[in-house]
Design an enzyme around this catalytic site. Sequence first.
Site, mmCIF file in Angstrom:
data_model
loop_
_atom_site.group_PDB
_atom_site.id
_atom_site.type_symbol
_atom_site.label_atom_id
_atom_site.label_comp_id
_atom_site.label_asym_id
_atom_site.label_seq_id
_atom_site.Cartn_x
_atom_site.Cartn_y
_atom_site.Cartn_z
ATOM 1 N N ASP A 14 47.209 46.923 51.326
ATOM 2 C CA ASP A 14 46.891 45.664 52.009
ATOM 3 C C ASP A 14 47.816 44.523 51.594
ATOM 4 O O ASP A 14 47.552 43.360 51.876
ATOM 5 C CB ASP A 14 45.433 45.277 51.760
ATOM 6 C CG ASP A 14 45.105 45.102 50.279
ATOM 7 O OD1 ASP A 14 46.028 45.237 49.440
ATOM 8 O OD2 ASP A 14 43.929 44.843 49.956
ATOM 9 N N HIS B 163 48.605 43.560 48.467
ATOM 10 C CA HIS B 163 48.349 42.839 47.218
ATOM 11 C C HIS B 163 49.388 43.203 46.158
ATOM 12 O O HIS B 163 49.864 44.332 46.104
ATOM 13 C CB HIS B 163 46.922 43.081 46.706
ATOM 14 C CG HIS B 163 46.667 44.446 46.152
ATOM 15 N ND1 HIS B 163 45.981 45.423 46.848
ATOM 16 C CD2 HIS B 163 46.974 45.005 44.950
ATOM 17 C CE1 HIS B 163 45.886 46.511 46.105
ATOM 18 N NE2 HIS B 163 46.486 46.282 44.955
ATOM 19 N N ASP C 68 48.077 43.527 34.815
ATOM 20 C CA ASP C 68 46.627 43.481 35.010
ATOM 21 C C ASP C 68 45.901 44.507 34.155
ATOM 22 O O ASP C 68 46.512 45.353 33.508
ATOM 23 C CB ASP C 68 46.276 43.692 36.492
ATOM 24 C CG ASP C 68 47.135 44.773 37.152
ATOM 25 O OD1 ASP C 68 47.499 45.744 36.459
ATOM 26 O OD2 ASP C 68 47.440 44.657 38.347
ATOM 27 N N GLU D 119 44.433 40.007 45.562
ATOM 28 C CA GLU D 119 43.968 40.569 46.822
ATOM 29 C C GLU D 119 44.228 39.600 47.985
ATOM 30 O O GLU D 119 44.564 38.431 47.773
ATOM 31 C CB GLU D 119 42.461 40.861 46.712
ATOM 32 C CG GLU D 119 42.076 41.805 45.562
ATOM 33 C CD GLU D 119 42.346 43.274 45.873
ATOM 34 O OE1 GLU D 119 43.229 43.564 46.691
ATOM 35 O OE2 GLU D 119 41.668 44.138 45.295
#
Length: 266
Positions: A141, A143, A72, A148
């Site tokens: 979380d 991801h 990314d 996400e």
Amino acid sequence: MRLIPLTTAADVGKWAARHIVEKINAFKPSAERPFILGLPTGTSPLEAYKSLVTMHKAGLVSFKHVVTFNMDEYVGLPTDHPESYHTFMHQNFFNHIDILRENINLLNGNAADTTAECRRYEEKIKSYGKIHLFMGGVGNDGHIAFNEPASSLASRTRIKTLTEETRIANSRFFGGDVSLVPKFALTVGVGTLLDAEEVMILVTGRNKAQALQAAVEGNVNHMWTISCLQLHAKAIMVCDEPSTMELKVKTVKYFRELETESMKNL
């Protein structure tokens, strides 16, 4: 799925680096047949990069015939910005090994047409057939890359809006100022990751414990994108002790017994 329950983050980095080196050397890459390696940024892989550099300098591995694809990149952050993933990768890894510059692939977060850039990236990955090993980290979380919660498990490389939780977590790299953290990023998709021959996720720290529990003991769920690895034929979770705090004791014991040999001589 394999789970490698180690003691410290340094152990996680050493195990991951050793695994990558073993895979590259067993592949016997050449200019015509390079080894394709997917790479992450962030805190989790730092120890792995240090170990890979050390092993390279010791003559244990060459990256001359390795092609890399990063997961990314932030949108709108200049390439030479100290917190861009271009800068991170060169400072922590690429500048210290013998990889050819033309074999380094990073998403261009400043492309005029981000959709075209994401399509180009996917096509370039496909031009090599597949990624042989994709190393990654995981967010608090759950991801992976910037996929996400609620990301499609079939998603491809695309632009994503970063959640407030992710931006707050990443603000530590921007002097604690959330307003300086970009709101968008380009990221490989969950489907892109699942296409890799092997996926290895590094999980370190107590703050990742809930994500690891969801990945290993939970159900496949798009709210915890890390759980998609239950669908992968060759998925490995390499974790330190603090990150296992939400797992059942018998789960950790089971995998520790299975992986006794692989965890030796770190």
